[in-house]
Scaffold this motif. Structure first.
Motif, PDB file in Angstrom:
ATOM      1  N   ALA A 163     -42.732 -14.803   0.453  1.00 34.52           N
ATOM      2  CA  ALA A 163     -41.829 -15.226  -1.024  1.00 34.52           C
ATOM      3  C   ALA A 163     -40.857 -16.387  -0.091  1.00 34.52           C
ATOM      4  O   ALA A 163     -40.819 -17.260  -1.312  1.00 34.52           O
ATOM      5  N   GLN A 167     -40.759 -20.709  -1.911  1.00 38.14           N
ATOM      6  CA  GLN A 167     -39.625 -21.461  -1.966  1.00 38.14           C
ATOM      7  C   GLN A 167     -39.180 -22.347  -1.138  1.00 38.14           C
ATOM      8  O   GLN A 167     -37.985 -23.340  -1.615  1.00 38.14           O
ATOM      9  N   GLY A 170     -42.143 -25.341  -1.279  1.00 37.72           N
ATOM     10  CA  GLY A 170     -43.221 -25.268  -2.301  1.00 37.72           C
ATOM     11  C   GLY A 170     -42.071 -26.176  -3.137  1.00 37.72           C
ATOM     12  O   GLY A 170     -43.484 -27.404  -3.110  1.00 37.72           O
ATOM     13  N   PRO A 171     -41.044 -26.783  -3.264  1.00 41.78           N
ATOM     14  CA  PRO A 171     -40.841 -27.719  -3.633  1.00 41.78           C
ATOM     15  C   PRO A 171     -41.462 -29.259  -3.343  1.00 41.78           C
ATOM     16  O   PRO A 171     -41.052 -30.118  -3.157  1.00 41.78           O
ATOM     17  N   PHE A 187     -32.558 -33.778   0.917  1.00 37.37           N
ATOM     18  CA  PHE A 187     -33.521 -32.784   0.295  1.00 37.37           C
ATOM     19  C   PHE A 187     -34.017 -31.435   0.840  1.00 37.37           C
ATOM     20  O   PHE A 187     -33.900 -30.220   0.200  1.00 37.37           O
ATOM     21  N   LEU A 191     -32.981 -27.244   0.588  1.00 36.65           N
ATOM     22  CA  LEU A 191     -33.986 -26.454   0.788  1.00 36.65           C
ATOM     23  C   LEU A 191     -32.976 -25.037   1.834  1.00 36.65           C
ATOM     24  O   LEU A 191     -33.259 -24.146   0.983  1.00 36.65           O
ATOM     25  N   THR A 194     -30.061 -23.591   0.575  1.00 39.83           N
ATOM     26  CA  THR A 194     -29.984 -22.663  -0.559  1.00 39.83           C
ATOM     27  C   THR A 194     -30.938 -21.130   0.165  1.00 39.83           C
ATOM     28  O   THR A 194     -30.682 -19.597   0.211  1.00 39.83           O
ATOM     29  N   ARG A 198     -28.637 -17.920   0.515  1.00 38.86           N
ATOM     30  CA  ARG A 198     -29.984 -16.774  -0.140  1.00 38.86           C
ATOM     31  C   ARG A 198     -30.036 -15.145   0.763  1.00 38.86           C
ATOM     32  O   ARG A 198     -29.383 -14.193   0.588  1.00 38.86           O
TER      33      ARG A 198
ATOM     34  N   GLN B 167     -36.660 -26.545  -7.253  1.00 38.82           N
ATOM     35  CA  GLN B 167     -36.511 -25.363  -6.312  1.00 38.82           C
ATOM     36  C   GLN B 167     -37.598 -24.347  -7.131  1.00 38.82           C
ATOM     37  O   GLN B 167     -37.853 -23.290  -7.051  1.00 38.82           O
ATOM     38  N   PHE B 187     -42.749 -12.679  -9.021  1.00 41.29           N
ATOM     39  CA  PHE B 187     -42.432 -14.263  -8.445  1.00 41.29           C
ATOM     40  C   PHE B 187     -42.065 -14.977  -8.683  1.00 41.29           C
ATOM     41  O   PHE B 187     -41.044 -15.769  -8.504  1.00 41.29           O
ATOM     42  N   ARG B 190     -38.473 -13.613  -9.861  1.00 47.76           N
ATOM     43  CA  ARG B 190     -37.869 -13.572  -8.290  1.00 47.76           C
ATOM     44  C   ARG B 190     -37.776 -14.716  -8.315  1.00 47.76           C
ATOM     45  O   ARG B 190     -35.611 -15.506  -7.706  1.00 47.76           O
ATOM     46  N   LEU B 191     -37.993 -16.213  -8.405  1.00 48.03           N
ATOM     47  CA  LEU B 191     -37.078 -17.719  -8.802  1.00 48.03           C
ATOM     48  C   LEU B 191     -36.206 -17.320  -9.432  1.00 48.03           C
ATOM     49  O   LEU B 191     -34.992 -18.821  -9.179  1.00 48.03           O
ATOM     50  N   THR B 194     -32.763 -16.127  -7.700  1.00 49.56           N
ATOM     51  CA  THR B 194     -33.331 -16.824  -6.393  1.00 49.56           C
ATOM     52  C   THR B 194     -31.451 -17.834  -7.326  1.00 49.56           C
ATOM     53  O   THR B 194     -30.787 -18.099  -7.162  1.00 49.56           O
TER      54      THR B 194
END
Lengths: 202, 202, 202, 202
Positions: A163, A167, A170-171, A187, A191, A194, A198, B167, B187, B190-191, B194
């Motif tokens: 997961a 994240q 994915g972006p 960018f 990511l 972040t 996290r 994101q 999922f 969770r996004l 976050t």
DNA sequence: CCCTAATCGAGACGGTACGTCGTGTCTTTCG
DNA sequence: CGAAAGACACGACGTACCGTCTCGATTAGGG
């Protein structure tokens, strides 16, 4: 466990082998055509003509033009996406995402991959093949930096790596494949930032 | 004395304006063909045959089959992606991402969008059209919940909404378009989680 | 009413019929190719290219290349084999056999017929078509001079015309198709002489 | 039909001369294919497959498939057309024409000959070969009965044997190759009768 | 109240590419 | 060195769609 095969096998179960020369000419022609003329310019006839090969020789070894492109892609792509290992998670990730972005947006191989991903939307069978032959392996590469950090004890062992990876990358794929907006270092670094905040906080 | 036709007489052209009946038949036929036979089954000839329409009638109003699919898509898609407004950011986002996921993975319109995104990888011109006619608007919808929260003072005014949105939805598109792995509520929630922690902390 | 109706509908390929222009171009191209390059040079692709016509247009109207050649042949052949009528059997036959020989050995149409007869040996279905569309009619022409003589009372009414005709023309076809030996006027006149003595004596 | 293959040890080449086994297998395969599938079914690949022989082995010894068929034909055909010798012209001819007819219309070898004659119409070079390797010899056989009669003094020495023979066999070939009408004994006997009256009278 | 112009159905047309088949040549391996 | 195996370049096959082009019928508006 996969060990590196020494070389492409010369013989394919038959008494004799296929022409390596023809194989390479086809792959290169397909690649070139995609880059120069776009996906619509990649036709079996054009590949055959441009590779100096008979159509039947192509159909003997590949079933569709995307099959050819996939082979061509795999031949080139492997080394472009080596995962860096600075011994530190932050630099590793920042470096890797920049390389991934460059690969997707700037390299010829990336153009091929985008075309293949596009075709995968039209052909579920091909989507499965693409996953088996590339994306699964790529997913492993995507996880590598994080897993190394887990190994080092830098990150908790129960982290949901899959997961987290989605994240992170994915972006980038989203911007490349969907919005077409530019992906700059700010960018990708954001990511990573972040992500680090996290996982540190948790 | 009027003769009672059992079947309504087909519209056969008139001086001013196109046949709405033909237009709708074409859009529906294109949609059906995509869902039933896949992208390769969507040919102008098949659409014409299945819509009971002449090819020329199609070419009079659309230039490519993806043009038709885009029209068909826009007709259906609008209402499927209404942004909820519970007055609270968390529920709004959770709800919206679930809807978006359902739209992308379960609905017929989502299947059409995936096909169109696939084609956009092969045709930069179409990619631009797709952005102009759908994705820009969709991007606005994606931002809406967050912007409302900014308006309410729930979020800082200098938030880089575009980057945040990417994101949030990027990982979903990535799973749908690239990995094919399932996108469940865990999922998407969770996004959101976050995201909320990220913006609360900053 | 004037009989001067312009009855030459110039179709270019539309709902009301096929393109006469394309039809003629195909027939002529097939004919030319046969004469210039032989039977092996008559390919659908060569016909299409040389007629400036799409292959599909050919396949829309003909199923095989021999079908085309047969059509081309029938278009030309009709007038080449008019049966003379001097009012006397001997001169009629002598004249006719000379014409037949010239047709078979010297004319382009004869070359096409020989090719078609050759193909008929390889394809019983085509042999039947060839008989229905040409040979039966030709057989009638072959009998005509004799039947006129029967009508005039010059020959007995119970004559087995079919068998007699085969004895007259058979040796000519035999030399043309099998031995390849030349067929001169001495040979054809001798056939007639033999025949006349035969039927006079009986 | 292929005979039951016993798993005999296959000849695999040797230092001195060609494999007789391969030669015979090829000829038989060609023959069988023609009879079972027609001329179009006779391809070098099918012969090779059905004879269990490599294509190159075929091309080493024959140049075209009609070459193979001609060889196959000559192997079988010789004994089918022995000229009878009753010491009397009439019975000899009647007998011979019946045999010839049976050969042309009923035997497998006759089917091969018809195919070869068909091909000869498409290929003048092959026509010449066919004459040299078979038809000239056959023509001699056709003359034999008559020449024996000339020798015996039964017929005048200045008879134009070639022309007479063509009048005898020509109609038979004509019916077989062109009209497809049946050739019965009445027809062949009539040819002989006509001939005998003709030469007696002169 | 016809005349005219836009649109409809139908479908033939010139093309491009498809995927397959057969030809004749070549190379490799075996005995 | 012949034979089996089969890959190869080539050329033609017959099919599927492409996008264009009449054609005759249909049906408003404008004359």
């Amino acid at each position: 466990m996969k060990s590196d095969d020494v070389a492409a096998p010369r013989h394919r179960g038959n008494r004799h082998g296929r022409s390596e020369q023809a194989r390479l000419a086809v792959l290169e022609a397909a690649d070139d055509l995609l880059v120069e003329k776009g996906f619509a310019g990649v036709t079996v006839e054009a590949i055959a003509a441009s590779a100096g090969v008979a159509k039947q020789t192509i159909y003997r070894w590949w079933s569709t033009k995307t099959d050819i492109l996939l082979d061509a892609f795999l031949q080139d792509a492997a080394e472009d996406l080596v995962v860096p290992d600075h011994g530190d998670l932050g630099p590793d990730l920042r470096d890797y995402l920049r390389r991934l972005t460059h690969f997707l947006t700037r390299s010829d191989a990336g153009a091929v991959l985008r075309a293949l991903l596009g075709h995968a939307q039209h052909d579920p069978g091909f989507a499965a093949v693409l996953r088996t032959r590339f994306l699964d392996e790529q997913h492993d590469r995507d996880r590598l930096a994080i897993e190394r950090a887990v190994h080092r004890g830098q990150l908790p062992a129960d982290l949901d790596v899959a997961a987290e990876v989605d994240q992170l990358v994915g972006p980038i794929y989203y911007r490349v494949l969907v919005t077409g907006s530019p992906v700059d270092e700010q960018f990708t670094d954001r990511l990573v930032g972040t992500f680090l905040r996290r996982v540190d906080g948790s």
